[in-house]
Design a protein around this motif. Structure first.
Motif, PDB file in Angstrom:
ATOM      1  N   MET A  34       0.811  -1.209   0.000  1.00 12.70           N
ATOM      2  CA  MET A  34       0.000   0.000   0.000  1.00 12.70           C
ATOM      3  C   MET A  34       0.848   1.265   0.000  1.00 12.70           C
ATOM      4  O   MET A  34       0.464   2.237  -0.640  1.00 12.70           O
ATOM      5  CB  MET A  34      -0.965  -0.055   1.193  1.00 12.70           C
ATOM      6  N   PRO A  35       1.993   1.297   0.717  1.00  9.84           N
ATOM      7  CA  PRO A  35       2.815   2.511   0.675  1.00  9.84           C
ATOM      8  C   PRO A  35       3.288   2.841  -0.736  1.00  9.84           C
ATOM      9  O   PRO A  35       3.410   4.008  -1.087  1.00  9.84           O
ATOM     10  CB  PRO A  35       4.000   2.187   1.585  1.00  9.84           C
ATOM     11  N   LYS A  36       3.518   1.797  -1.555  1.00  8.74           N
ATOM     12  CA  LYS A  36       3.937   2.047  -2.935  1.00  8.74           C
ATOM     13  C   LYS A  36       2.824   2.752  -3.700  1.00  8.74           C
ATOM     14  O   LYS A  36       3.082   3.657  -4.478  1.00  8.74           O
ATOM     15  CB  LYS A  36       4.294   0.743  -3.644  1.00  8.74           C
ATOM     16  N   MET A  37       1.597   2.335  -3.466  1.00  9.74           N
ATOM     17  CA  MET A  37       0.459   2.967  -4.145  1.00  9.74           C
ATOM     18  C   MET A  37       0.307   4.417  -3.693  1.00  9.74           C
ATOM     19  O   MET A  37       0.020   5.286  -4.494  1.00  9.74           O
ATOM     20  CB  MET A  37      -0.832   2.188  -3.863  1.00  9.74           C
ATOM     21  N   GLN A  38       0.516   4.635  -2.410  1.00  5.51           N
ATOM     22  CA  GLN A  38       0.410   5.998  -1.883  1.00  5.51           C
ATOM     23  C   GLN A  38       1.477   6.893  -2.522  1.00  5.51           C
ATOM     24  O   GLN A  38       1.201   8.036  -2.895  1.00  5.51           O
ATOM     25  CB  GLN A  38       0.580   5.986  -0.367  1.00  5.51           C
ATOM     26  N   SER A  39       2.669   6.345  -2.682  1.00  4.14           N
ATOM     27  CA  SER A  39       3.751   7.107  -3.319  1.00  4.14           C
ATOM     28  C   SER A  39       3.396   7.420  -4.764  1.00  4.14           C
ATOM     29  O   SER A  39       3.617   8.540  -5.235  1.00  4.14           O
ATOM     30  CB  SER A  39       5.057   6.314  -3.279  1.00  4.14           C
ATOM     31  N   LEU A  40       2.837   6.434  -5.454  1.00  5.72           N
ATOM     32  CA  LEU A  40       2.443   6.663  -6.850  1.00  5.72           C
ATOM     33  C   LEU A  40       1.320   7.682  -6.950  1.00  5.72           C
ATOM     34  O   LEU A  40       1.307   8.516  -7.858  1.00  5.72           O
ATOM     35  CB  LEU A  40       2.023   5.350  -7.515  1.00  5.72           C
ATOM     36  N   LEU A  41       0.392   7.633  -6.013  1.00  2.00           N
ATOM     37  CA  LEU A  41      -0.703   8.611  -6.019  1.00  2.00           C
ATOM     38  C   LEU A  41      -0.169  10.022  -5.770  1.00  2.00           C
ATOM     39  O   LEU A  41      -0.613  10.982  -6.413  1.00  2.00           O
ATOM     40  CB  LEU A  41      -1.760   8.243  -4.982  1.00  2.00           C
ATOM     41  N   LEU A  42       0.780  10.145  -4.854  1.00  2.00           N
ATOM     42  CA  LEU A  42       1.389  11.457  -4.603  1.00  2.00           C
ATOM     43  C   LEU A  42       2.159  11.945  -5.826  1.00  2.00           C
ATOM     44  O   LEU A  42       2.098  13.122  -6.188  1.00  2.00           O
ATOM     45  CB  LEU A  42       2.329  11.383  -3.396  1.00  2.00           C
ATOM     46  N   LEU A  43       2.875  11.011  -6.464  1.00  2.00           N
ATOM     47  CA  LEU A  43       3.613  11.369  -7.678  1.00  2.00           C
ATOM     48  C   LEU A  43       2.656  11.819  -8.774  1.00  2.00           C
ATOM     49  O   LEU A  43       2.899  12.821  -9.449  1.00  2.00           O
ATOM     50  CB  LEU A  43       4.457  10.186  -8.145  1.00  2.00           C
ATOM     51  N   LEU A  44       1.552  11.090  -8.935  1.00  2.00           N
ATOM     52  CA  LEU A  44       0.555  11.467  -9.942  1.00  2.00           C
ATOM     53  C   LEU A  44      -0.009  12.849  -9.644  1.00  2.00           C
ATOM     54  O   LEU A  44      -0.125  13.683 -10.550  1.00  2.00           O
ATOM     55  CB  LEU A  44      -0.572  10.433  -9.984  1.00  2.00           C
ATOM     56  N   GLN A  45      -0.306  13.106  -8.396  1.00  2.00           N
ATOM     57  CA  GLN A  45      -0.848  14.419  -8.020  1.00  2.00           C
ATOM     58  C   GLN A  45       0.156  15.532  -8.342  1.00  2.00           C
ATOM     59  O   GLN A  45      -0.208  16.573  -8.884  1.00  2.00           O
ATOM     60  CB  GLN A  45      -1.193  14.421  -6.536  1.00  2.00           C
ATOM     61  N   ARG A  46       1.421  15.293  -8.017  1.00  2.00           N
ATOM     62  CA  ARG A  46       2.453  16.306  -8.283  1.00  2.00           C
ATOM     63  C   ARG A  46       2.609  16.536  -9.787  1.00  2.00           C
ATOM     64  O   ARG A  46       2.687  17.677 -10.252  1.00  2.00           O
ATOM     65  CB  ARG A  46       3.789  15.870  -7.685  1.00  2.00           C
ATOM     66  N   GLU A  47       2.614  15.457 -10.555  1.00  2.00           N
ATOM     67  CA  GLU A  47       2.744  15.590 -12.010  1.00  2.00           C
ATOM     68  C   GLU A  47       1.534  16.304 -12.612  1.00  2.00           C
ATOM     69  O   GLU A  47       1.672  17.086 -13.551  1.00  2.00           O
ATOM     70  CB  GLU A  47       2.935  14.218 -12.664  1.00  2.00           C
TER      71      GLU A  47
END
Length: 154
Positions: free
Chosen positions: A1-14
């Motif tokens: 789940m932490p990996k998904m959270q990181s990807l979601l944060l990355l998507l938001q930043r992008e």
């Protein structure tokens, strides 16, 4: 789940960077349009001025007026050259802004694709766990059934 959270944060930043790139593109489009309009207005003014003075010169004029006219036309030509350069610079900035937006959109798309792939992997792993659990449950039930049949026949 932490990996998904990181990807979601990355998507938001992008996505935020893409939105900023879109805003920068709109500003560059406006600047390029204004620079082109100013150049066109200067060009139209130059043509009008030239036509007015051509008619004036047909009626006659002094050498001092001719010198003033030529001096003003020289400054007007310089202003046109400067405005032309400004329009070229604005067009260059517009192209760079388009490129930056395209790059940003590509990054958003690739992060989305990675996120979708991870979600698919998680769903597949979940289905496999569920299937394994179901298979184990069915096997236990068969085993218990076989046990029960074995004790009933004895």
């Amino acid at each position: 789940m932490p990996k998904m959270q990181s990807l979601l944060l990355l998507l938001q930043r992008e996505q935020q960077q893409r939105d900023q790139a879109q805003s920068a593109l709109r500003q560059a489009e406006d600047a390029a349009r204004r620079a082109a309009e100013q150049y066109d207005q200067l060009q139209a003014y130059r043509s009008d001025y030239e036509a007015r003075w051509a008619a004036q010169f047909n009626q006659g004029g002094t050498m001092q007026i001719v010198l003033c006219y030529r001096s003003f036309m020289l400054r007007l030509d310089q202003a046109l050259a400067m405005q032309s350069r400004q329009a070229e610079l604005a067009d260059g900035a517009l192209e760079r802004a388009r490129g930056a937006l395209l790059d940003s959109e590509r990054r958003v798309a690739s992060v989305r694709k990675l996120l979708d792939r991870r979600l698919d992997e998680q769903a597949q792993a979940s289905r496999k766990r569920e299937q394994k659990h179901t298979d184990e449950l069915a096997q236990r039930m068969r085993w218990r059934s076989a046990q029960a049949d074995g004790t009933n026949t004895q």
